[in-house]
Design an enzyme around this catalytic site. Structure first.
Site: not given
Length: 161
Positions: A8, A11, A13-15, A130
């Site tokens: 993401c 690095n 939140c999402r990934s 995000d």
């Protein structure tokens, strides 16, 4: 062994959420020795930091470990170290592809580059939003969880040949 890298922007939140969720699914499937998992960001703002508080709270509420996870940036060798580079949105995919294009031919590796939601066409979007900006960690978790289920099914097929 197959290796998966989730990507993401920062690095945090999402990934890392995808890394932690996928790691749990891989463990539950008894494939921890068959599939390596990591995450990275295209930007360098958060290098060395743990996942975002919102990601940590969500993972804690589901008993999913993120122990030892620290943000890092995508690097050239990721293209040869990983079999699957799974991006969270179109911008991440474009940025990762630009990094790949800057590598020499022998550094390109064989990594398959795609977006997580390419595996979830019914989501109605190609981008995992995000939550750093939206605050909606629950929505992200639902999309990531479904995408990780599909990714695991795909990798199982790839391993079976």
């Amino acid at each position: 062994m197959k290796h998966v890298l989730f990507v993401c922007l920062g690095n945090i939140c999402r990934s890392p959420m995808a890394e932690a969720v996928f790691r749990r699914k891989v463990e539950e499937a008894g494939l921890s020795g068959e599939i390596g998992i990591d995450s990275a960001g295209t930007g360098d703002w958060h290098i060395g930091k743990p996942p975002h508080e919102g990601t940590r709270k969500l993972l804690d509420s589901r008993g999913i470990s993120y122990e030892g996870m620290r943000a890092r940036q995508v690097r050239g060798r990721d293209f040869s170290d990983f079999d699957y580079i799974v991006c969270m949105d179109n911008s991440n995919e474009s940025n990762v592809d630009a990094i790949r294009q800057g590598l020499s031919a022998n550094e390109h590796g064989e990594a398959k580059l795609f977006k997580l939601l390419d595996l979830v066409p019914e989501a109605g979007t190609t981008d995992v939003p995000d939550p750093y900006y939206t605050g909606n960690f629950e929505e992200v978790y639902e999309l990531v969880s479904t995408g990780c289920d599909r990714l695991l099914a795909q990798i199982k097929q790839d391993i079976a040949g």
